[in-house]
Enzyme design. Sequence first.
Site, PDB file in Angstrom:
ATOM      1  N   GLU A 370     -20.288  50.439  37.422  1.00 19.94           N
ATOM      2  CA  GLU A 370     -19.437  50.413  36.358  1.00 19.94           C
ATOM      3  C   GLU A 370     -18.946  48.975  35.444  1.00 19.94           C
ATOM      4  O   GLU A 370     -18.893  48.941  34.538  1.00 19.94           O
ATOM      5  CB  GLU A 370     -17.929  51.143  36.648  1.00 19.94           C
ATOM      6  CG  GLU A 370     -17.043  51.163  35.745  1.00 19.94           C
ATOM      7  CD  GLU A 370     -17.173  52.125  34.654  1.00 19.94           C
ATOM      8  OE1 GLU A 370     -16.318  52.306  33.595  1.00 19.94           O
ATOM      9  OE2 GLU A 370     -18.050  52.831  34.544  1.00 19.94           O
ATOM     10  N   THR A 501     -21.259  56.963  18.281  1.00 19.76           N
ATOM     11  CA  THR A 501     -21.206  56.813  19.495  1.00 19.76           C
ATOM     12  C   THR A 501     -21.258  57.539  20.780  1.00 19.76           C
ATOM     13  O   THR A 501     -21.475  57.196  21.934  1.00 19.76           O
ATOM     14  CB  THR A 501     -20.016  55.701  19.695  1.00 19.76           C
ATOM     15  OG1 THR A 501     -20.124  54.707  20.795  1.00 19.76           O
ATOM     16  CG2 THR A 501     -18.700  56.591  19.967  1.00 19.76           C
TER      17      THR A 501
END
Length: 511
Positions: A370, A501
Amino acid sequence: MHLPSLSLAWALAGSSLALPQAEQPVLQDDRASSRAAAVKEAFSHAWDGYKKYAFPHDELHPISNGYGNSRNGWGASAVDALSTAIVMRNATIVHEILDHIATIDYSKTSDTVSLFETTIRYLGGMLSGYDLLKGPAADLVKDTSKVDILLKQSKNLGDILKFAFDTPSGVPYNNINITSHGHDGAKTNGLAVTGTLVLEWTRLSDLTGDPEYAQLSQKAESYLLHPQPSSAEPFPGLIGSNIDIKTGQFTDGHVSWNGGDDSYYEYLIKMYVYDPTRFALYRDRWVAAAESSIEHLASHPASRPDLTFLATYDGGRYGLSSQHLACFDGGNFLLGGTVLDRRDLIDFGLALVDACHETYSQTLTGIGPESFGWDANSVPADQKELYERAGFYVQNGAYILRPEVIESFYYAWRVTGRSEYRDWVWTAFVAINKTCRTGSGYAGLTNVNAENGGGRYDNQESFLFAEVLKYAYLTHSEELMAAEDAWQVQRGDGNQFVFNTEAHPIRVHHS
């Protein structure tokens, strides 16, 4: 782009040079077919589990076989899956989703609604489905009234959401109550949240003939295109992170391509692809940001100076950390570089892609974390070997089925035609399929650099359908028909579609 928060409400289960004119390498063989088939199987596996245990809720909990409603309870996974089911030509699933969308009452939810997330997933998903099924995939649905409902529901949703823009400046509130027309009382809105509405809302206007939706989103965007005060733009094109909802003035000059800022930059060049005539200023602002990023933000780990990441900047101080979310940046540079015929931007984009590839190839699972850093003065004692070898250390080892690294591999493949990028997509897909797969779908991981990914998050994000599996499939699909090639990213300025997106293909205005 998705907001970077990992305050998850889910249970833990268990502990180079560019070659812009290169020929596309031949993978139109059994290997390409088997890879595409494997991705289709993964999509069907995830869909079947969602349909059995979670539909019509928002997402599957793939370990407990429960469900969640983190996106208003309207069936986010179904709407997000539509455009991928279309490009995979899975007519059965397409019809299931169309039947569901026709039943959604967007005026009803007990949840606080995110204008941003609802726009990119629901509005983007429906508009994309409409564009695809009215265009190159029209043969999939014979009953055109089912397709027409997509635009009707898009307009319904836009009308329900548009009160969010009713502020003194026109900069919208993001967290809203659609029943009371209230909001969370926020004083500011974020750069990406404000700047990632314009594609979907402009498309809605262009399809309906009602200019209001475009005007609302472009008014909000105008404060980003002309940032004030001057301290909000420390380098040309690179601007701060937060905008005062009352005045439209920026409240800081913090610069990054990370979550919260990322898709503002992404949409600048994509709006130019959508309509070069109306959005030349967006192109100019993107070029300024890209050139400033090369000059001011490019950063090379001391242990791996061959790698290039983008640092953050705030008041003269640089931050040497980045995120999985930011790894879309290579693909964005590649799109801008090929559309504008800028070899330097293509080469820089490939350098970013190479660095993000390292965040995958150097972990135990073959999946990237992440967040990660490369500050030589901040390396954790137990990660010194990783930093010396790979050029980064893990800050947050979670993986929640994010797409950005595979996304950039896809752009690298489409722009250069080099088979290594296609292979990187496949290797990443295999790692995800191996480590995240459950009996009913795919689960997130707690630590990509631990054996078997550490523990698992009992949640299957809708963007697994919309993005991860779409990019993996498009990279390996055999383009035997011109219609099937229409939604692919093209070299040069010949794109017929541009991806929002959430990886939903939106038909460009001039095609």
